[in-house]
Motif scaffolding. Structure first.
Motif, mmCIF file in Angstrom:
data_model
loop_
_atom_site.group_PDB
_atom_site.id
_atom_site.type_symbol
_atom_site.label_atom_id
_atom_site.label_comp_id
_atom_site.label_asym_id
_atom_site.label_seq_id
_atom_site.Cartn_x
_atom_site.Cartn_y
_atom_site.Cartn_z
ATOM 1 N N SER A 131 34.621 -41.237 66.353
ATOM 2 C CA SER A 131 35.710 -42.101 66.824
ATOM 3 C C SER A 131 37.066 -41.566 66.367
ATOM 4 N N ALA A 132 37.155 -41.141 65.104
ATOM 5 C CA ALA A 132 38.409 -40.608 64.564
ATOM 6 C C ALA A 132 38.856 -39.374 65.338
ATOM 7 N N PHE A 133 37.892 -38.534 65.732
ATOM 8 C CA PHE A 133 38.219 -37.327 66.490
ATOM 9 C C PHE A 133 38.884 -37.689 67.816
ATOM 10 N N PHE A 134 38.298 -38.641 68.543
ATOM 11 C CA PHE A 134 38.852 -39.009 69.846
ATOM 12 C C PHE A 134 40.179 -39.739 69.710
ATOM 13 N N ILE A 135 40.288 -40.649 68.729
ATOM 14 C CA ILE A 135 41.534 -41.391 68.554
ATOM 15 C C ILE A 135 42.677 -40.437 68.216
ATOM 16 N N ALA A 136 42.397 -39.407 67.411
ATOM 17 C CA ALA A 136 43.431 -38.458 67.000
ATOM 18 C C ALA A 136 43.933 -37.597 68.150
ATOM 19 N N GLN A 137 43.194 -37.550 69.254
ATOM 20 C CA GLN A 137 43.614 -36.740 70.400
ATOM 21 C C GLN A 137 44.781 -37.365 71.157
ATOM 22 N N GLY A 138 45.041 -38.631 70.907
ATOM 23 C CA GLY A 138 46.166 -39.284 71.561
ATOM 24 C C GLY A 138 45.743 -40.272 72.635
ATOM 25 N N THR A 139 46.717 -41.033 73.126
ATOM 26 C CA THR A 139 46.429 -42.116 74.054
ATOM 27 C C THR A 139 45.860 -41.624 75.380
ATOM 28 N N ALA A 140 46.286 -40.444 75.841
ATOM 29 C CA ALA A 140 45.787 -39.934 77.121
ATOM 30 C C ALA A 140 44.274 -39.722 77.062
ATOM 31 N N MET A 141 43.791 -39.128 75.982
ATOM 32 C CA MET A 141 42.348 -38.923 75.811
ATOM 33 C C MET A 141 41.628 -40.264 75.655
ATOM 34 N N ILE A 142 42.208 -41.162 74.857
ATOM 35 C CA ILE A 142 41.609 -42.484 74.652
ATOM 36 C C ILE A 142 41.520 -43.231 75.983
ATOM 37 N N ASP A 143 42.561 -43.103 76.789
ATOM 38 C CA ASP A 143 42.586 -43.754 78.103
ATOM 39 C C ASP A 143 41.401 -43.296 78.957
ATOM 40 N N LYS A 144 41.177 -41.993 79.033
ATOM 41 C CA LYS A 144 40.073 -41.460 79.851
ATOM 42 C C LYS A 144 38.726 -41.944 79.331
ATOM 43 N N LEU A 145 38.543 -41.895 78.013
ATOM 44 C CA LEU A 145 37.282 -42.341 77.422
ATOM 45 C C LEU A 145 37.074 -43.833 77.652
ATOM 46 N N ASN A 146 38.130 -44.611 77.446
ATOM 47 C CA ASN A 146 38.020 -46.064 77.605
ATOM 48 C C ASN A 146 37.709 -46.455 79.044
ATOM 49 N N ARG A 147 38.300 -45.751 80.010
ATOM 50 C CA ARG A 147 38.013 -46.044 81.416
ATOM 51 C C ARG A 147 36.524 -45.887 81.706
ATOM 52 N N LEU A 148 35.960 -44.773 81.242
ATOM 53 C CA LEU A 148 34.544 -44.519 81.463
ATOM 54 C C LEU A 148 33.694 -45.614 80.833
ATOM 55 N N LEU A 149 33.960 -45.914 79.566
ATOM 56 C CA LEU A 149 33.179 -46.921 78.849
ATOM 57 C C LEU A 149 33.356 -48.300 79.476
ATOM 58 N N PHE A 150 34.594 -48.611 79.882
ATOM 59 C CA PHE A 150 34.861 -49.932 80.441
ATOM 60 C C PHE A 150 34.128 -50.134 81.758
ATOM 61 N N PHE A 151 34.148 -49.125 82.618
ATOM 62 C CA PHE A 151 33.481 -49.265 83.914
ATOM 63 C C PHE A 151 31.962 -49.357 83.747
ATOM 64 N N VAL A 152 31.408 -48.623 82.795
ATOM 65 C CA VAL A 152 29.970 -48.744 82.525
ATOM 66 C C VAL A 152 29.656 -50.129 81.973
ATOM 67 N N MET A 153 30.541 -50.628 81.081
ATOM 68 C CA MET A 153 30.343 -51.961 80.495
ATOM 69 C C MET A 153 30.393 -53.047 81.571
ATOM 70 N N ILE A 154 31.385 -52.970 82.451
ATOM 71 C CA ILE A 154 31.502 -53.964 83.515
ATOM 72 C C ILE A 154 30.333 -53.852 84.492
ATOM 73 N N SER A 155 29.868 -52.623 84.733
ATOM 74 C CA SER A 155 28.691 -52.437 85.593
ATOM 75 C C SER A 155 27.472 -53.111 84.986
ATOM 76 N N ALA A 156 27.314 -52.957 83.656
ATOM 77 C CA ALA A 156 26.196 -53.612 82.965
ATOM 78 C C ALA A 156 26.324 -55.132 83.068
ATOM 79 N N LEU A 157 27.559 -55.633 82.922
ATOM 80 C CA LEU A 157 27.778 -57.079 83.033
ATOM 81 C C LEU A 157 27.454 -57.578 84.443
#
Length: 385
Positions: A131-157
């Motif tokens: 988690s620290a590795f990805f957070i340290a990459q900056g908001t642009a990287m976090i944004d891409k990762l979060n989009r993927l996780l969020f869409f999978v999460m909403i799909s599961a819901l």
């Protein structure tokens, strides 16, 4: 055309709000009837969204692109800066510790299924390090990762709701076992913390510096509305599938997941996936806010800032383990001051001093500020009854 970064900011807000605590909402609200549960949820959503827009106003009028540390210093002075920092650190570190403990346990169980035996400590260290590795990459990287996780999460819901919604029973939906409205109000803290996304607003504003004030306002409103619909759909789906006498006697969320998994084939797998991703997206949001706060405060490079950000929560998770989770009952109390009273104080000072008067201002004037203050008092009373 949809602005990609604005969409990313919207999903960061929604992902921070939608946490594993969502699963407990039916257990605390269904007993009072879905009408009153829905009305309370709408009330909490309206109040928290307005307070979030106040923080947006304070962020923009303070210069934008700043962490809570700098915003507080510019609006509330040195004393307000120290108080804001203390509240932010207390809240975010507590949340991060809880997420590390929970995510470490989930990761350990997942690896054990693949015959990879690691200790809980090792799984917590792995989760925190990645988690620290990805957070340290900056908001642009976090944004891409979060989009993927969020869409999978909403799909599961959505898959969970596809299982549950067609099987709703009208008798279950209409059940009410507790008419005590004071008891209902006591559960306001559960809903309030479920909309606790405010800490990421300075970060997403900094990420969307080129956006107009209207676009940023819409980003906050839509980001807070997505969790509202998720919570209401989940509340109605679960309440409609389980008899009330059974629902109110579950001792924890795992009991709820287990009984729903037995009732509907394969549902437990989707519930476990949703829970894992809900924890992860919330963790990303709160850790990003603390990372940006530390970078604003200490002005160090990304590596040093990451070490500062994740060290205390990691040691807290190792030291506290499961016993620390009980302390999170106080997180809602901290959040009331940080998410309601601090933005109110910031905006009041900004408007008194007439700072950047042509910038975005939340509608309603002094009357709305007074109502928001009363909303904060309501939340405090609900937790102290």
């Amino acid at each position: 055309m949809i602005n990609s970064k604005l969409m990313g900011g919207t999903l960061l807000i929604a992902g921070t709000a939608v946490g594993a605590g969502m699963l407990a909402i039916p257990m605390v609200l269904a007993q009072f009837g879905l009408l009153w549960g829905t009305l309370l949820m709408l009330f909490i959503w309206l109040g928290t969204t307005y307070a979030a827009l106040l923080l947006l106003e304070a962020t923009l009028k303070s210069g934008g692109g700043l962490g809570m540390n700098s915003i507080a210093r510019k609006t509330l002075g040195k004393g307000g800066q120290l108080l804001t920092n203390a509240l932010l650190y207390a809240l975010v570190v507590c949340l991060m510790i809880a997420y590390i403990v929970s995510a470490g346990d989930i990761l350990q169980q997942l690896l054990n299924r693949f015959s990879i035996q690691i200790s809980l400590l090792q799984s917590q260290i792995i989760f925190t390090g990645v988690s620290a590795f990805f957070i340290a990459q900056g908001t642009a990287m976090i944004d891409k990762l979060n989009r993927l996780l969020f869409f999978v999460m909403i799909s599961a819901l959505l898959l969970i709701l596809i299982y549950l919604l067609p099987n709703m029973a009208l008798d279950n939906i209409l059940q009410v076992s507790n008419q005590n409205k004071i008891e209902l109000i006591k559960n306001s803290a559960v809903l309030f913390t479920s909309f606790g996304f405010m800490v990421v607003i300075p970060s997403v504003v900094k990420y969307n510096q080129e956006a107009t004030h209207k676009q940023l306002r819409n980003m906050v409103v839509i980001g807070s509305t997505i969790p509202l619909f998720c919570y209401l759909l989940w509340l109605y789906a679960v309440a409609g599938n389980l008899p009330l006498h059974q629902l109110v006697h579950f001792s924890n969320v795992s009991d709820l997941i287990s009984i729903l998994g037995k009732t509907h084939k394969n549902l437990e797998m989707f519930l476990s996936l949703f829970t894992s991703l809900a924890i992860l997206t919330s963790f990303i949001g709160v850790s990003m806010s603390l990372f940006d706060q530390n970078r604003d405060l200490f002005e160090k490079n990304r590596f040093v800032t990451a070490v500062i950000t994740f060290s205390l929560p990691m040691f807290g998770a190792i030291w506290a383990q499961d016993q620390f989770i009980g302390v999170l009952a106080y997180a809602g109390l901290i959040l009331v001051f940080l998410a309601i009273f601090i933005p109110l104080a910031m905006v009041r000072q900004i408007r008194i001093n007439k700072i950047n008067v042509t910038y975005y201002q939340v509608c309603g004037g002094s009357l709305s500020l007074a109502v928001c203050f009363l909303f904060g008092l309501f939340l405090l009373v609900s937790q102290l009854i």
